[in-house]
Design a protein around this motif. Structure first.
Motif, short mmCIF file in Angstrom:
data_model
loop_
_atom_site.label_atom_id
_atom_site.label_comp_id
_atom_site.label_asym_id
_atom_site.label_seq_id
_atom_site.Cartn_x
_atom_site.Cartn_y
_atom_site.Cartn_z
N ASP A 156 42.37 49.74 41.12
CA ASP A 156 43.61 49.63 41.88
C ASP A 156 43.74 48.29 42.61
OD1 ASP A 156 44.44 52.21 41.19
OD2 ASP A 156 43.11 53.07 42.72
N ALA A 157 42.80 47.36 42.38
CA ALA A 157 42.87 46.06 43.07
C ALA A 157 44.17 45.35 42.70
CB ALA A 157 41.67 45.19 42.67
N PRO A 158 44.84 44.73 43.70
CA PRO A 158 46.12 44.07 43.42
C PRO A 158 46.04 42.95 42.38
CG PRO A 158 45.52 43.89 45.77
CD PRO A 158 44.48 44.73 45.11
N ILE A 159 44.86 42.37 42.20
CA ILE A 159 44.70 41.29 41.24
C ILE A 159 45.13 41.73 39.83
CG2 ILE A 159 42.26 41.81 40.66
CD1 ILE A 159 43.44 38.25 41.18
N PHE A 160 44.95 43.01 39.52
CA PHE A 160 45.29 43.49 38.17
C PHE A 160 46.80 43.49 37.92
CE2 PHE A 160 41.02 45.69 38.33
CZ PHE A 160 40.46 44.89 37.36
N LYS A 161 47.59 43.47 38.99
CA LYS A 161 49.06 43.41 38.81
C LYS A 161 49.50 42.01 38.38
CE LYS A 161 50.64 47.20 41.68
NZ LYS A 161 49.46 47.49 42.54
N THR A 162 48.73 41.00 38.77
CA THR A 162 49.08 39.62 38.44
C THR A 162 48.39 39.14 37.17
OG1 THR A 162 49.41 39.16 40.77
CG2 THR A 162 49.04 37.26 39.38
N ALA A 163 47.25 39.76 36.85
CA ALA A 163 46.46 39.31 35.70
C ALA A 163 47.12 39.71 34.38
CB ALA A 163 45.06 39.90 35.78
N ASP A 164 46.97 38.85 33.38
CA ASP A 164 47.43 39.20 32.03
C ASP A 164 46.47 40.20 31.39
OD1 ASP A 164 49.68 37.17 31.65
OD2 ASP A 164 48.01 35.91 32.30
N TYR A 165 45.17 39.95 31.63
CA TYR A 165 44.15 40.82 31.06
C TYR A 165 43.15 41.20 32.15
CZ TYR A 165 45.95 38.36 26.95
OH TYR A 165 46.76 37.80 26.01
N GLY A 166 42.85 42.48 32.22
CA GLY A 166 41.89 42.92 33.21
C GLY A 166 40.76 43.70 32.58
#
Lengths: 324, 249
Positions: free
Chosen positions: A291-301
């Protein structure tokens, strides 16, 4: 009206810096709108390797200003030289690097004209230069028009790719006027950490608090080394904790970066960090919290334990690059 | 040593930006405003230099509206001796601001004028250097390490792949980067004392702007990304995507 554009080059130790070709590419965009020309200006103490390649990348003229004090950056002498040479130019383009950011305001103040810093887009429209520049660390984009001549701008590294655009590249010289030396740059010392700067690198690998302790940045350094051309970045949390130099910090109170690939490892993605890297072309995030917010901005997580994932990634990148 | 510090009131870096009704500025409703973080390094440096010298005066300037008085009080609470509010609607043109500051600071008899290296709102990154140029003073920007001894300044600034060491004499203008120091927090005693410290207000003599803001917009949203997998098994999947889809390998 055909306009003349002055592109200010950067050199270090007698070699042209990569960003210089990007400055020519940006200047070319202003010139081409009006059938104008680009003059590349090199300030140095002696011959500069690669300066003669600038014609191939779009310079109509390659002008050299030579002075014994120009071995290192000489702010007063550079500003005096560019100020004296500025007559007749519609715009002066700098790189938004540590040198360009220091020099461009001095030149603009001498000429009593406005200066737009760190632009990511520019155009010549109706006889004026219009620019787009990130403000609030990239959380908003400002569009502005410079109405005084010459328009002084600096362009963000990695934003205007160098393109082959053969022009004459005719050699010329620019006179260095007498100047008062108020500031002397004595030397350049080697940095304590990463040699490659996050703001100019094609690949940035950044680490955050998920690394748990400073020694674990080794994992980040190894992954960066596997790419060959990657810089090591850091979140504000770990810079404030003293794990990394502040020069590595990506975000609103650090650097704003636009690499081709940004890999965020163990960084949750605070709004001020996201602001600093959202213009990267491709973003990869590795974090244990799905649920880290970084995954909303990342293309690939990838969700999981970075201590397992990063070494494997390093190995795969090494193999992929070795196979090329 | 007489030291001036220039301070700007900015929206807190954790703020979410909303574009205002004019389409050219931010909507300030509900935002928290703070001293520009880089200017806090300048305030701290001024205080530390005065403490080390054992004598002198520190003066903080801010160009802005009435609300900037609150920001100036923060600097007074940290320990700055007095404050001057240069009342102005401000300008997007850094040169217009530098002209107002130069007109004010030029007659102040300062040994040292300190700025933050940039303001985290407009990111103009220019007012300090321009002010120095207008005043004919030596200037070193984005300084992360500073020593002043016998009127000689030695400063270190980070450059790409190295640290540049520069020297100049006082009087001088220095712009401050992160790493220079750790700004102190205002103490309760400092906050009480700040209420009684002098804060003058006078109009700023802004120069004519030759930079006009046409618009302000939010950056395009990034295409939503995806989780490619969990754990080490996802690494080959990621590599394949970087190679074939993103084409960055």
């Amino acid at each position: 009206m055909a306009s003349r554009i002055l592109a200010v080059m950067e050199q270090r130790d007698g070699a042209l810096r990569k960003v210089s070709r990007e400055v020519v590419a940006a200047a070319r965009r202003l010139a081409d709108g009006s059938g104008g020309t680009v003059d590349a200006l090199v300030l140095a103490a002696g011959p500069v390797a690669d300066a003669d390649s600038l014609g191939r990348f779009g310079a109509d003229h390659v002008l050299v200003a030579t002075h014994p004090d120009f071995r290192l950056y000489q702010p007063d002498g550079f500003a005096a030289t560019i100020g004296a040479a500025a007559t007749g130019y519609a715009a002066i383009v700098f790189a938004a690097t540590s040198t360009g950011r220091d020099l461009a305001p001095r030149v603009a103040a001498r000429l009593k004209v406005a200066y737009a810093s760190d632009v990511t887009a520019l155009a010549a429209e109706d006889g004026a230069v219009t620019v787009t520049r990130p403000v609030y660390a990239g959380k908003a984009l400002q569009r502005a028009r410079l109405t005084a001549e010459p328009a002084v701008v600096s362009v963000r590294p990695n934003t205007f790719p160098a393109v082959e655009s053969p022009k004459a590249g005719e050699a010329g010289t620019v006179e260095v006027p007498a100047f008062a030396t108020r500031v002397t740059v004595r030397e350049i010392k080697a940095p304590t950490q990463a040699a490659l700067d996050v703001s100019e690198a094609a690949v940035v690998v950044s680490g955050g608090r998920g690394l748990r302790e400073p020694a674990n940045f080794r994992l980040i350094e190894e992954l960066a080394a596997a790419f060959g051309n990657a810089a090591v970045g850091a979140s504000r949390a770990v810079v404030d904790a003293g794990w990394r130099d502040h020069g590595a910090q990506v975000g609103q109170t650090g650097k704003t970066v636009s690499p081709g690939l940004y890999i965020a490892v163990g960084i949750s993605g605070a709004i001020q960090h996201l602001a600093g890297m959202r213009t990267a072309k491709t973003i990869v995030a590795i974090n244990k919290d799905k649920d880290a917010p970084i995954f909303k901005t990342a293309d690939y997580g990838i969700v999981g334990d970075l201590f397992e994932i990063v070494p494997r990634l390093t190995e795969e990148v090494r193999r992929a690059r070795g196979a090329q | 040593m007489k030291i001036a510090v220039c301070l700007k009131r900015v929206a807190d870096t954790t703020s979410k930006i909303v574009i205002g009704a004019d389409g050219k500025s931010i909507d300030e409703a509900g935002l928290k405003f703070v001293p520009n973080p880089y200017d806090e390094f300048a305030v701290e440096e001024a205080l530390a230099l005065k403490e080390k010298a054992g004598a002198g005066e520190t003066v903080v300037y801010s160009l802005g509206g009435d609300s900037a008085a609150e920001t100036l009080r923060t600097a007074l609470a940290m320990g700055i001796d007095r404050a001057v509010l240069l009342k102005s609607p401000g300008s997007p043109d850094g040169l217009a601001v530098a002209q107002a500051l130069a007109a004010e600071l030029g007659t102040g008899g300062y040994d040292l004028i300190l700025f933050g290296k940039l303001a985290v709102d407009d990111y103009n990154h220019q007012v300090g250097g321009m002010t120095a140029e207008l005043l004919g003073l030596p200037c070193i920007t984005a300084v992360a390490h500073l020593t002043i001894d016998g009127g000689v300044v030695e400063a270190e600034r980070e450059i790409e792949g190295g640290i540049e060491v520069a020297t100049c004499s006082l009087p001088a203008v220095i712009t401050c980067d992160k790493g220079l120091n750790n700004p102190r927090l205002p103490s309760l005693k400092g906050i009480m004392a700040a209420k009684k410290k002098p804060l003058e207000t006078r109009p700023a003599a802004l120069g004519d702007a030759t930079l006009e803001v046409l618009g302000l917009e939010l950056p395009p949203e990034r295409q939503p990304g995806r989780i490619v997998g969990e754990g080490v098994e996802a690494v080959p999947v990621l590599l394949e995507l970087l190679r074939t889809e993103a084409k960055v390998l």
